[in-house]
Structure formats: C-alpha cells, structure tokens
Design an enzyme around this catalytic site. Structure first.
Site: not given
Length: 326
Positions: A231, A233, A264, A273
C-alpha cells in the site's frame, strides 16, 4: 451528507446490480464497530445480505468491547484486491480474501450476480507514536483489540484484512522505521487469523532500497508473499517505483485509489494512495494482465474528482482522457 450508518444501511439493503462480483470492505476500529455492522445487517432483508452477515447479532460469546478511540475512524483506505496465482495476471474483481487463489472466471451473461460479499479491515501501526495518534492506544493494545475483532469475525466466516501503517516512514518518528518491527506485527496479525496483511507506506516516505530491505525482512521472518499486500502513498512520487520493487519480489496484491483520492490526517502533506489509473497503466506496460479497462478507469477518476470538487491526481488518467478527447 448521509452519515455512515445511513450509507451502510443503504448498501446492505439495496445492493447494486453488476455483471461482476462486488465485495464491500468495512474498516472496523474496534469490536463495537463490528457489532454495529452485524446489527445493521440484521435490520435489512436477509435476501439482500451477504450470508456471512445473517444472524450475527447478540452473540453471547462475543468478548467485551474496548473503548472507541475518537481518532480511530479517521483513516479508512482499503481498496479492491487484485491477486492471482499467475505471476502476470492480476484480476481486478474484488473476490473474497478467502478466494484469493481462485482462478478468474468469465463474467456471467446475466446482468446480476449473487449478493455482494462482505469483508472487514483492521488497522495497527509500526510505531508507537503513530499508533497513539491514529488509534489512541499502544501497539500492544491495538493488537489486543484486533484479536477480539478477528475472533468474532472468524466465528462468522467474515474475511479480515489487516493493515500495518507507517511501515516505511512515520510523521513522528521519522523515515527509519525498523523492518523487524513491521515483520513482528505482520506475523502477529497472521497468527491471529487475518487473511491478508497490507503493509502500508502511509506517509509516502518509502524508497526502493528501503522497500526491498523491508520485503527481505518479511521473507526472512517466514511471511509468504501470498499473505501480503503493499500500500503505497505517492507523496514523494515513489509509489510506482516501490510497486515495481514489490513485483520483482513476487508480491501480486497492491492497493490503489481512483484519481489518487485519500491522504493521512496525521502526516502533513501526505497525498492519497497511488492512483489506480497510474498503477494499472504501469502494470500493463510491464505485460501484466489486470482485467481493467484503463480508459474507463480514467473516466471514473475524472468523474469522482469532479463530484468531490478536487483535483484529479492521476497523471496517467489525465493523459489518457486528453488523448481520447483529442
């Protein structure tokens, strides 16, 4: 705007028709969150439900509910899951985590499929500072909460996805997060019974060398590639570079967000993301088969960005649309 309970009730009671399977993945901040999901499921017609959610409420064996963190619900970014046994094939349909190794099937000729299935996600973090900021508890306390959620979910055959946040950089403790700590937490989640762990570069601080080091550490800890997702970003523009590192290591599950949506709240400047359009374009350029029409995905990215009145952060998506529109 409708509150989360109204949205949940609508999704459960009015599942959309689709020629492809649909899986809803709900972020569960604590045991009470799962119990609320169960309760909402019991309030709608059984025919509209995923069978795993029927008759779930009032479980006398359910462990006590930990206190709800006021910040725990601020971060929810689970994305469709794409994995397969074929190293070059990455199907886009979000099938159940329990069916991740099933070979992809051709779409039904019918306009509808079986009712949508349900999965849940739980979050922990690789640093104590971020854990306290994001979930208002220590890492150990977070894992204890997760154990109670997983236990209840497993009695009802609800797949569970775990997330380890700030695995490659923390806004409070800096970029040098210990890989062995990430591996320890990941192993703990898998031992508790989660079906998959998404190792998350929440801040986008990850680089290719540190991503490679982390993956080698996870492998040395005995954690199989098929139990992992990555995952990334794209805060520093490294998400696709790190994705390729993951691909070379054998990872086949990657999270993304259409139009690059997200961010975030605890990391200043953190972007969303990696954009789904950018990820798919990259994978296709490497010869992978995803089952995704990147042109249609670009249209979706433009549409949702307009609906939310925010910039479209997908470079590939914008370039594709510019070419299509002449």
């Amino acid at each position: 705007m409708a509150n989360s309970a109204d949205v949940l009730n609508h999704l459960l009671g009015h599942p959309p028709t689709s020629p492809h399977p649909i899986t809803y993945n709900y972020l569960v901040p604590n045991l009470k969150g799962l119990q609320n999901l169960i309760r909402a499921a019991d309030d709608v017609k059984p025919a509209a439900l995923d069978p795993s959610l029927s008759q779930l409420s009032n479980d006398p064996k359910a462990p006590p509910t930990p206190p709800l963190s006021p910040k725990a619900q601020e971060k929810a970014e689970p994305a469709p899951i794409t994995s397969t046994q074929d190293p070059n094939s990455m199907p886009s349909s979000p099938s159940s985590l329990n069916d991740r190794t099933r070979e992809p099937q051709p779409p039904s000729s019918s306009s509808t499929t079986s009712p949508p299935t349900t999965e849940i996600s739980i979050f922990t973090a690789a640093t104590e500072a971020f854990s306290r900021a994001n979930t208002n508890c220590t890492i150990a306390e977070s894992l204890s909460r997760s154990a109670a959620i997983i236990a209840l979910a497993k009695t009802r055959s609800i797949p569970v996805r775990g997330y380890v946040s700030v695995a490659l950089g923390c806004p409070y403790e800096g970029p040098d997060v210990a890989p062995h700590k990430v591996a320890e937490i990941t192993a703990s989640l898998l031992e508790m019974g989660v079906d998959e762990v998404s190792v998350a570069d929440t801040t986008g601080m990850g680089t290719a060398p540190r991503t490679r080091e982390l993956l080698k550490t996870l492998e040395a800890a005995g954690i199989a590639n098929q139990d992992l997702a990555l995952h990334f970003h794209d805060t520093y523009g490294q998400a696709l570079v790190n994705t390729v590192v993951g691909l070379e290591h054998g990872i086949r599950t990657f999270d993304s967000s259409v139009g690059g949506l997200g961010g975030c709240p605890f990391s200043k400047g953190a972007t969303g993301n990696v954009a789904t359009e950018d990820l798919v374009y990259c994978l296709h350029s490497l010869g992978a088969t995803t089952g995704i029409d990147v042109e249609k995905m670009a249209e979706i990215g433009a549409w949702i960005s307009t609906e939310l009145d925010r910039p479209n952060d997908s470079r590939a998506g914008k370039a594709i649309l510019a070419r299509l529109r002449g």
